[in-house]
Write an enzyme that holds these catalytic residues in place. Structure first.
Site, PDB file in Angstrom:
ATOM      1  CB  CYS A 107       7.703   0.751  -9.126  1.00 53.64           C
ATOM      2  SG  CYS A 107       8.253   2.035  -7.990  1.00 53.64           S
TER       3      CYS A 107
ATOM      4  CB  CYS B  18      11.319   0.551  -8.263  1.00 53.70           C
ATOM      5  SG  CYS B  18       9.952   0.356  -7.099  1.00 53.70           S
TER       6      CYS B  18
ATOM      7  CB  CYS C 222     -12.396  15.889  -7.036  1.00 49.70           C
ATOM      8  SG  CYS C 222     -11.356  15.711  -5.557  1.00 49.70           S
TER       9      CYS C 222
ATOM     10  CB  CYS D  33      -8.646  15.794  -7.047  1.00 48.94           C
ATOM     11  SG  CYS D  33      -9.407  14.267  -6.480  1.00 48.94           S
TER      12      CYS D  33
END
Length: 454
Positions: A379, A382, A33, A30
């Site tokens: 996107c 998309c 993180c 992450c």
């Protein structure tokens, strides 16, 4: 490291042995993180002096434990109060900096209300933060005491509270007679006073007072105070500036307007050089600052102060800002509608191409079932959907009752609050107020089934 490494083996012991502790649920991959890690280490070292331990749990190695605490994203930080019961934990929702984490945890360790006995106590308490709340009442007012403590417990994560029944403090605080709650501030007028008949006091009323009056009349918007402005529900009046000098000059002109309308609109300043993209997203036309725009929090609609021809930012003055503010408050002006020009051809491979100015006439046509894809040109999902959506439109090209449409929601305003791309919604004929969101796999067959089922 001063951060305790936790696992399913030692977690219960860690929580039960400490009346107050902070735990980070994380994943090694992450990014957020990783960004938090150095700040978390600093916080752990500083909090060690206060006997407040903080730990971390790798959720890729302790999935069952993380699931039991409802962890759905990383990092998730939870405050534990000596109990393993998830209902008794407090989520940490502050900034991910050592300073904010330390301040939050120290506030958690302190009593909700500090007792003040002397003028010196009061002066020291006023220096704890930019804004502090002090309750003053007669010793016999048990009900007032109880209500104030209830309010303090509601807001102890965000504010410092103190109380006193010492009469010398009443005079020092400029209070003619108790009861009262005084909010001492290092900004604006310096203090705000909540005085009410004791029978009308309530924890909610005090809580509302503290939250409203703690917001600056016209102050800098920051990650620390952004949530408080959003939680108020009031529209935000943004003053974008390029230099401190230009900001101060405009603030001097519009401060009284901000004060007059503070219960209806929250006025904030923001560095236009640093947040120019946000200014553009709010439909300001260029990077000529100072500039002013109002945004409704309820629906995201904006009211930019523009020139008469609408092609550039308007002059920010007491007159122009008051006119705009009155129009928004009185609901006598329409929000800005961001719209690309209408395309030469309304269809693109059988898909109806919508823009902001044509959206409602097509989507809200009560005689048609309309499927709308809200997309953004950048996107990736998309782009993957595009050929399938064309194939779907081909299936319905001869059906006069169904319209397959799309709109670039990053460059056109729509009434719908779109949180991610692509979003697909179905507007049923004669029931336009209740659109249905598509949540199946983005395949032609699934999309067709969705249309037929609805």
């Amino acid at each position: 490291s001063d951060v305790v490494v936790l696992s399913s083996d030692n977690f219960a012991e860690f929580v039960k042995e400490n009346p107050l502790a902070l735990a980070e649920f994380y994943a090694p991959w992450c990014g957020h993180c990783k960004n938090l890690a150095p700040e978390y280490e600093k916080a752990a070292t500083q909090l060690k002096e206060n006997n407040i331990p903080i730990g971390k749990i790798d959720c890729t190695e302790n999935q069952e434990l993380c699931s039991s605490y409802g962890v759905q994203g990383y990092p998730t930080l939870k405050v534990f109060h000596g109990s393993l019961d998830n209902e008794k934990t407090t989520p940490y929702q502050g900034q991910r900096t050592a300073e904010d984490i330390v301040n939050f945890m120290i506030r958690q360790s302190a009593p909700a209300v500090l007792e003040l006995k002397t003028i010196e106590d009061l002066e020291n308490f006023k220096n704890k933060a930019d804004v502090v709340a002090v309750g003053l009442w007669d010793e016999a007012d048990a009900a007032i005491n109880k209500t104030f403590y209830e309010a303090a417990n509601l807001l102890k994560d965000s504010f410092y509270f103190a109380a006193s029944t010492a009469k010398e403090l009443f005079k020092e605080a400029g209070l003619a007679s108790p009861p009262a709650v005084i909010l001492f501030k290092t900004y604006d007028e310096g203090k705000s006073v909540f005085v009410n008949d004791a029978s009308q006091w309530s924890a909610d009323a005090i809580s509302t007072f503290v939250q409203q009056e703690s917001r600056p009349i016209l102050g800098e918007l920051s990650p620390t105070n952004f949530k408080s402005f959003i939680d108020s529900g009031n529209p935000l009046g943004y003053l974008f500036y390029d230099t401190a000098e230009s900001r101060d000059a405009v603030v001097e002109q519009i401060y009284d307007i901000a004060k007059e309308f503070r219960d209806q609109i929250s006025f904030v300043t923001l560095d236009g050089e640093q947040y120019g993209r946000h200014a553009k997203a709010l439909n300001l036309k260029d990077t000529t600052f100072p500039a002013f725009v109002i945004q409704r929090i309820s629906d995201g609609k904006t009211f930019p102060l523009l020139s008469e021809d609408g092609k550039s930012n308007g002059v920010v003055s007491s007159v122009t800002v008051r006119t705009l503010v009155k129009g928004v408050v009185d609901n006598t002006i329409q929000p800005f509608l961001k719209s690309e020009p209408e395309p030469e051809s309304p269809y693109e491979e059988n898909v109806r191409v919508l823009v902001g100015s044509t959206y409602e006439s097509v989507v809200l046509d009560e005689t048609k079932d309309v499927l709308v894809e809200y997309y953004a040109p950048w996107c990736g999902h998309c782009k993957n959907l595009a050929p399938k959506y064309v194939e779907l439109a081909e299936l319905y090209k001869d059906d006069d009752n169904v319209v397959i449409a799309k709109i670039d929601a990053s460059n056109n305003d729509t009434p719908e609050q779109i949180q991610g791309f692509p979003t697909i919604k179905f507007f049923k004929a004669n029931d336009k107020a209740n659109p249905i969101t598509f949540s199946d796999s983005r395949e032609v067959e699934a999309l067709a089934r969705f249309i037929e089922a609805n």
